[in-house]
Design an enzyme around this catalytic site. Structure first.
Site, PDB file in Angstrom:
ATOM      1  N   LYS A   1      25.177  46.291  76.136  1.00 53.18           N
ATOM      2  CA  LYS A   1      25.792  47.031  75.057  1.00 53.18           C
ATOM      3  C   LYS A   1      24.755  47.791  74.239  1.00 53.18           C
ATOM      4  O   LYS A   1      25.056  48.761  73.569  1.00 53.18           O
ATOM      5  CB  LYS A   1      26.515  46.071  74.099  1.00 53.18           C
ATOM      6  CG  LYS A   1      27.602  45.244  74.702  1.00 53.18           C
ATOM      7  CD  LYS A   1      28.144  44.293  73.584  1.00 53.18           C
ATOM      8  CE  LYS A   1      29.071  43.295  74.136  1.00 53.18           C
ATOM      9  NZ  LYS A   1      29.496  42.303  73.102  1.00 53.18           N
ATOM     10  N   GLY A   2      23.515  47.302  74.269  1.00 55.29           N
ATOM     11  CA  GLY A   2      22.500  47.747  73.314  1.00 55.29           C
ATOM     12  C   GLY A   2      22.223  49.237  73.262  1.00 55.29           C
ATOM     13  O   GLY A   2      21.831  49.762  72.228  1.00 55.29           O
TER      14      GLY A   2
ATOM     15  N   ASP B   1      18.270  50.288  75.951  1.00 50.74           N
ATOM     16  CA  ASP B   1      17.876  50.125  74.544  1.00 50.74           C
ATOM     17  C   ASP B   1      16.396  49.781  74.428  1.00 50.74           C
ATOM     18  O   ASP B   1      15.621  50.507  73.821  1.00 50.74           O
ATOM     19  CB  ASP B   1      18.754  49.069  73.830  1.00 50.74           C
ATOM     20  CG  ASP B   1      18.772  47.702  74.522  1.00 50.74           C
ATOM     21  OD1 ASP B   1      18.158  47.550  75.606  1.00 50.74           O
ATOM     22  OD2 ASP B   1      19.407  46.781  73.983  1.00 50.74           O
TER      23      ASP B   1
ATOM     24  N   ASP C   1      11.527  45.527  77.680  1.00 51.81           N
ATOM     25  CA  ASP C   1      10.742  44.433  77.115  1.00 51.81           C
ATOM     26  C   ASP C   1       9.890  43.821  78.233  1.00 51.81           C
ATOM     27  O   ASP C   1       8.833  44.346  78.557  1.00 51.81           O
ATOM     28  CB  ASP C   1      11.730  43.432  76.506  1.00 51.81           C
ATOM     29  CG  ASP C   1      11.082  42.328  75.707  1.00 51.81           C
ATOM     30  OD1 ASP C   1       9.958  42.501  75.237  1.00 51.81           O
ATOM     31  OD2 ASP C   1      11.710  41.260  75.541  1.00 51.81           O
TER      32      ASP C   1
ATOM     33  N   LYS D   1       8.535  48.164  74.571  1.00 49.51           N
ATOM     34  CA  LYS D   1       7.630  47.094  74.133  1.00 49.51           C
ATOM     35  C   LYS D   1       6.640  46.861  75.268  1.00 49.51           C
ATOM     36  O   LYS D   1       6.723  45.861  75.982  1.00 49.51           O
ATOM     37  CB  LYS D   1       8.426  45.805  73.881  1.00 49.51           C
ATOM     38  CG  LYS D   1       9.282  45.791  72.616  1.00 49.51           C
ATOM     39  CD  LYS D   1       9.888  44.390  72.472  1.00 49.51           C
ATOM     40  CE  LYS D   1      10.692  44.227  71.213  1.00 49.51           C
ATOM     41  NZ  LYS D   1      11.369  42.902  71.167  1.00 49.51           N
TER      42      LYS D   1
ATOM     43  N   PHE E   1      10.941  41.306  66.785  1.00 52.14           N
ATOM     44  CA  PHE E   1      12.356  41.367  67.155  1.00 52.14           C
ATOM     45  C   PHE E   1      13.065  42.350  66.241  1.00 52.14           C
ATOM     46  O   PHE E   1      12.937  42.280  65.020  1.00 52.14           O
ATOM     47  CB  PHE E   1      13.005  39.984  67.063  1.00 52.14           C
ATOM     48  CG  PHE E   1      14.353  39.952  67.711  1.00 52.14           C
ATOM     49  CD1 PHE E   1      14.476  39.725  69.082  1.00 52.14           C
ATOM     50  CD2 PHE E   1      15.493  40.193  66.963  1.00 52.14           C
ATOM     51  CE1 PHE E   1      15.718  39.744  69.687  1.00 52.14           C
ATOM     52  CE2 PHE E   1      16.746  40.201  67.573  1.00 52.14           C
ATOM     53  CZ  PHE E   1      16.853  39.972  68.939  1.00 52.14           C
ATOM     54  N   ILE E   2      13.818  43.279  66.833  1.00 52.26           N
ATOM     55  CA  ILE E   2      14.452  44.330  66.033  1.00 52.26           C
ATOM     56  C   ILE E   2      15.965  44.355  66.231  1.00 52.26           C
ATOM     57  O   ILE E   2      16.471  43.939  67.276  1.00 52.26           O
ATOM     58  CB  ILE E   2      13.844  45.718  66.347  1.00 52.26           C
ATOM     59  CG1 ILE E   2      13.841  45.975  67.854  1.00 52.26           C
ATOM     60  CG2 ILE E   2      12.448  45.852  65.759  1.00 52.26           C
ATOM     61  CD1 ILE E   2      13.278  47.328  68.251  1.00 52.26           C
TER      62      ILE E   2
ATOM     63  N   ASP F   1      21.198  44.096  68.776  1.00 51.74           N
ATOM     64  CA  ASP F   1      21.830  42.978  68.065  1.00 51.74           C
ATOM     65  C   ASP F   1      20.928  41.767  67.921  1.00 51.74           C
ATOM     66  O   ASP F   1      19.937  41.596  68.623  1.00 51.74           O
ATOM     67  CB  ASP F   1      23.076  42.531  68.821  1.00 51.74           C
ATOM     68  CG  ASP F   1      22.723  41.754  70.101  1.00 51.74           C
ATOM     69  OD1 ASP F   1      21.914  42.274  70.911  1.00 51.74           O
ATOM     70  OD2 ASP F   1      23.216  40.634  70.282  1.00 51.74           O
TER      71      ASP F   1
HETATM   72  P1  IMP Z   1      13.864  42.860  79.669  1.00 51.59           P
HETATM   73  O1  IMP Z   1      13.070  44.143  79.708  1.00 51.59           O
HETATM   74  O2  IMP Z   1      14.473  42.468  80.970  1.00 51.59           O
HETATM   75  O3  IMP Z   1      13.074  41.740  79.037  1.00 51.59           O
HETATM   76  O4  IMP Z   1      15.158  43.035  78.807  1.00 51.59           O
HETATM   77  C1  IMP Z   1      15.197  43.736  77.685  1.00 51.59           C
HETATM   78  C2  IMP Z   1      16.510  43.395  77.009  1.00 51.59           C
HETATM   79  O5  IMP Z   1      16.309  42.319  76.095  1.00 51.59           O
HETATM   80  C3  IMP Z   1      16.941  44.577  76.176  1.00 51.59           C
HETATM   81  O6  IMP Z   1      17.833  45.389  76.899  1.00 51.59           O
HETATM   82  C4  IMP Z   1      17.593  43.924  74.987  1.00 51.59           C
HETATM   83  O7  IMP Z   1      18.963  43.731  75.236  1.00 51.59           O
HETATM   84  C5  IMP Z   1      16.925  42.592  74.860  1.00 51.59           C
HETATM   85  N1  IMP Z   1      15.891  42.656  73.792  1.00 51.59           N
HETATM   86  C6  IMP Z   1      14.543  42.629  73.953  1.00 51.59           C
HETATM   87  N2  IMP Z   1      13.918  42.714  72.784  1.00 51.59           N
HETATM   88  C7  IMP Z   1      14.892  42.820  71.834  1.00 51.59           C
HETATM   89  C8  IMP Z   1      14.862  42.989  70.392  1.00 51.59           C
HETATM   90  O8  IMP Z   1      13.818  43.055  69.735  1.00 51.59           O
HETATM   91  N3  IMP Z   1      16.073  43.080  69.786  1.00 51.59           N
HETATM   92  C9  IMP Z   1      17.250  43.029  70.463  1.00 51.59           C
HETATM   93  N4  IMP Z   1      17.319  42.885  71.800  1.00 51.59           N
HETATM   94  C10 IMP Z   1      16.152  42.777  72.485  1.00 51.59           C
HETATM   95 MG    MG Z   2      20.001  45.484  76.795  1.00 53.70          MG
END
Ligand code: IMP
Ligand code: MG
Length: 189
Positions: free
Chosen positions: A55-56, A112, A115, A143, A164-165, A171
């Site tokens: 959803k982000g 969104d 990470d 990030k 964390f944002i 969310d």
């Molecule tokens: P990754 O890159 O697989 O670790 O996934 C990233 C997902 O983790 C993003 O799409 C977000 O939904 C969630 N996420 C990572 N950091 C944050 C944050 O600071 N705030 C909110 N959601 C986050």
């Molecule tokens: Mg996401």
């Protein structure tokens, strides 16, 4: 007219000392404009499918696609990820799949936050397996320092080393997505 979302976050900030605005609406808008210009230049004359990762990314996606001029097809996916035994053994599964046929098309994944990179790595493979000729990522926030898999977003609106944002689609426990700015949350406060 005062903005309700900003007021609400400021209220939380005053009462709990948890929120710090790090990117306001003006900066977000300017950065998305710059990213849209890059995307318009790179995909001129190409068939583009822009895919929103729910959803982000919903707010970012909405503001971004309004500025795209190549008349992209739009679609939505949703994933969930579960931590395995270790941080890096993350399992990502699709809970809402693509509906548009991406065979032979250029795909722009609109996310969104990139990470650890697991989500984007998984979705890129998934789209390539569906026959997309090219998959790139547009991220609202990168990030980079938290990467566990070597993925790169081609288009990045904002950079954040750590923290964390919430807000602008992001969310914490399904709350604060409606805020128009992006706020750093002190989860210990
Ligand atoms: P990754 O890159 O697989 O670790 O996934 C990233 C997902 O983790 C993003 O799409 C977000 O939904 C969630 N996420 C990572 N950091 C944050 C944050 O600071 N705030 C909110 N959601 C986050
Ligand atoms: Mg996401």
């Amino acid at each position: 007219m005062k903005n309700n979302g900003t007021e609400k976050a400021a209220e939380s900030c005053n009462s709990k000392n948890r929120f710090t605005c790090i990117f306001d609406e003006k900066e977000i808008t300017a950065r998305i404009g710059a990213v849209a210009a890059q995307i318009n230049a790179d995909y001129a004359g190409k068939n583009l499918v822009a895919v929103c990762v729910l959803k982000g990314a919903f707010m970012f996606f909405s503001d971004l696609v309004k500025q795209l001029v190549m008349e992209p097809e739009l679609d939505f996916v949703r994933v969930s990820s579960y931590c395995g035994q270790t941080e890096s053994s993350r399992a990502v599964t699709i809970t809402k799949d693509l509906e548009v046929n991406v065979q032979g098309k250029h795909v722009l994944l609109v996310e969104d936050i990139v990470d650890t990179g697991h989500t984007i790595a998984f979705l890129t493979n998934h789209l390539q397996a569906r026959g997309a000729c090219d998959v790139r990522v547009a991220a609202l926030v990168d990030k980079t320092e938290r990467r566990e898999v070597p993925v790169k977003a081609a288009y990045v609106a904002l950079n954040l080393p750590e923290g964390f944002i919430v807000g602008y689609g992001l969310d914490y426990k399904e709350k604060y997505r409606e805020l128009p700015g992006i706020y750093l949350v002190d989860l210990d406060a």
